[in-house]
Each structure stands twice: as structure tokens, then as C-alpha cells.
Scaffold this active site. Sequence first.
Site, short mmCIF file in Angstrom:
data_model
loop_
_atom_site.label_atom_id
_atom_site.label_comp_id
_atom_site.label_asym_id
_atom_site.label_seq_id
_atom_site.Cartn_x
_atom_site.Cartn_y
_atom_site.Cartn_z
N ASN A 7 -6.12 10.38 1.56
CA ASN A 7 -4.83 10.05 2.17
C ASN A 7 -4.42 11.30 2.95
OD1 ASN A 7 -2.21 9.49 2.82
ND2 ASN A 7 -1.60 8.87 0.76
N ARG A 90 -6.64 5.97 3.75
CA ARG A 90 -5.36 5.29 3.94
C ARG A 90 -4.95 5.51 5.40
NH1 ARG A 90 0.64 7.30 2.81
NH2 ARG A 90 1.67 5.33 3.17
N HIS A 179 3.91 0.35 3.21
CA HIS A 179 3.66 0.37 1.76
C HIS A 179 2.89 -0.88 1.31
CE1 HIS A 179 7.69 2.75 1.51
NE2 HIS A 179 6.69 3.61 1.50
N ARG A 238 15.89 9.06 4.96
CA ARG A 238 16.05 8.07 6.05
C ARG A 238 17.20 7.12 5.72
NH1 ARG A 238 9.91 6.17 5.97
NH2 ARG A 238 9.60 7.81 4.44
N GLU A 381 -1.92 3.27 -5.38
CA GLU A 381 -2.44 2.95 -4.04
C GLU A 381 -3.89 3.38 -3.89
OE1 GLU A 381 1.28 4.77 -2.92
OE2 GLU A 381 1.39 3.44 -1.18
#
Length: 394
Positions: A7, A90, A179, A238, A381
Site C-alpha cells: 500500500n 492497493r 474504501h 476533512r 484490507e
Amino acid sequence: MKILIINSGSSSIKFQLMDMPSETLICSGLVERIGHEDAILNYKTKNVNLQKVEVIRSHKQGLHKIVDVLLDADQGVIANTDEIEVVGHRVVHGGNSFSNTTLITTEVKTKIQEYAALAPLHNPGNLEGILVAEEFFARAKQIAVFDTAFHQTIPEKAKKYAIPNTLYEDHGIQVYGFHGTSHQYVSEKAITHLKLQASKIITIHLGNGCSMAAVVDGRSIDTSLGFTPSNGLIMGTRSGDIDHAIIFHLVNNLNFTLDEVNTMLTKESGMLGLTGRMDLRDIEANAEKGDRNCILALTMNAYRVKKYIGAYVAVMNGLDAIVFTAGIGENSSNIRKLVCEDLNVFGIELDKTRNEMKSNELREINTTSSKVKILVIPTNEELEIAKQAFELVS
Ligand code: ADP
């Protein structure tokens, strides 16, 4: 089969080496602060827990350090790079081109490069990781797993914005969602755990980035992040949903530049903007001490999740389970409580004692009379990437 999962972010490379199909984790680690004099290499195996501060100037040098430690005579786990048959990457943005895990070819790399315009903080680092891994693991199959792929099943009525059609048709301006690997992993776990044939599930991924998905029979039909990973829920830094006219007001009347607005909305807003802190543990600790901003920020955070639960129950016309996952979803009993309270209208009833139990395992935290199951499922993940890569090559 040994699968290396990479990743690769803008300034970090996370990695795990897994044996598949046994799903055995051989080692894991992280190179952080790439580009700095004091970059950090973390590396863990069953017997080793290493942390080294070094100068690491580039992704190439970072991956070189990873390869060195994997091959190390004392601490390493392989004798030769050829032992790694597959590298699973990823990749954040796959646009409309990838609804499945894909073998990386020149065309695939070109597309990932093209989509960097839509994910400037993520895709360039992902591509860099691929290019460097191709050099170091020349005999391995390189596979891309896209964060957007799981959401490719979202129907047009949910993925189109109500702006002129040409922006959708000619420029791909639409909901992509993110996601996806996590939403897919936890929704599949929930379906298996609850032994559901037909299923309506809401997955709630609350980490630094936050998103929810409405998942019907294992397929995403709506999600809270859209064209970029910025709207929807309140995140670490965010804002999530805001009235976009605020942007014009800031630029036209308050002398902000567009870059400043962008930085403000993506790096200085969310929980950080509301409290001065982005780590939920700090915010919860301050809320305990009576800090009003922190108390309100936690309430606002949960309120936003609640609104999306209501919306998704409506669009699915039913609900079997909600699933909490990622750093906050798995660990913050407080956020789970704030989200679930007063949702009995939907048959959602939280068991307070079960909610407080600490565990790294899948668990049910609803009351026995709750019509809807409330699950906490640790996301993984990397394992999902390894599974998908393994399936593709075999
Ligand atoms: P990322 O999106 O970077 O993968 P994670 O899923 O690791 O993020 O989640 C990071 C968030 O999880 C942070 O805001 C952190 O405060 C929160 N978190 C981690 N552990 C706990 C805990 N025990 N209680 C509350 N929040 C936690």
C-alpha cells in the site's frame, strides 16, 4: 504461495507478506516519512519487532530497504526475491475502468496515471510503488486492487450528480466511492457470520477517512464518498458534506485562494477544525473533561452517521445489519453509542454492556431483542487484497 501486499502512499509504504491460501501473516511493516532525513522503517515478524530511523529519499529507496530486511540473514523471512510470486497493490482510484482486481499491464499503468487527476494525493504514490516493485520483483505477477472497484455496482440514479450530462458523459464526473476493499471485506464477513441469503447491510468505516456503504446482497448500491474522498461523513481533517456555495463565498468575498480553500477543507476541517485535534482518543479524553467543542464535535460526528443510516434504510427499504469498522468504528464504544441511540424506529437496539467489551474479534453488540444486528468487524484490507490477488492468479 507468498503474496506481498503493498500500500504505497504519497510518503509511506505499508507492506505485508502473506502465505495464501492459508492466510498466514509472515511479516508486516511500514516505511514512513519517505523524502525525509529521519524516515522510519518498522518491521514485524513472529520474533522480530524492529524500528529504524534512516535517510530514505524515494519510494525506490524505501522498497529497497524493505527488500533488504525481507532478505536479511537474521531477521528476514525469504532467501530470494523470486519466492514472492505475486505482489498485490492497493490502488485508490480506478475510475470506471476497473470493476475487478486486475493484472497490471502497460495499459493498466496508463489508466492509473490518468486517474491521478482525480486522486492526486493517492494514485501517483500507488503507481510509484508498482513501478518500483516491478523492478525488485521482476518475476512476480503484479496485481492491482482498486478502492473504487466495489462501488462500480452503484446504479446511475445514485452515482450521477444533477449537473449537466456532458460532465458525466465526457468527463467522468460522478460518484466513484472509496474504501471499497474494506466495505467488501466486512460486508462479506457479516453475510457469512449471519448466514444471510438475501441481505441489506450498512457498513460504516470510521478511520481517519470515513465512509458508509449501502450493500444489498453483497453489492454496493450507494456510498457516502463521491467523486473524491471528501464528502459525506465528518472525518479527521476533512469536512464531509458542506454547501458548495461556501467555497464561492470564501473566494469571492473573504479573499481565500482556491488552493487555500482546498487545503482548509481537506487538511484543516473535520474533527481537527472543530476541536484542534484529529485523533479521536484525544477528543474523547477532552470531552470527558468537559471540553464543549469536543463534546459537540463527537455529537455532530455521530449525527452525520445517523443521517446516512436513515437514508440507506430508506433506499434499501429494509435493514438486516449495521457494521462498524476501522480505527474509530472498531474501538470507540462512545461513537457507536452516540450513533445507535434513539434508532429503535429502525429496530436498532444497542446492548450497552456488549458495546463496552474490548476485543479484536468480530462481535455482536445488539440486544437480543434488536431486529437489526449491530456488528463490530475488524477490517483487514491487506487480507482482502491478498485474497483477491490469489483468486485472480489461481
Ligand atoms: P486510517 O484511515 O489512517 O487507516 P485508522 O482506521 O487506523 O485510520 O483509524 C484512525 C483513527 O482511529 C484515529 O482517529 C484514532 O484516533 C482512532 N482510534 C484508534 N484507536 C482508538 C481507540 N481506542 N478509541 C478511539 N479511537 C481510536
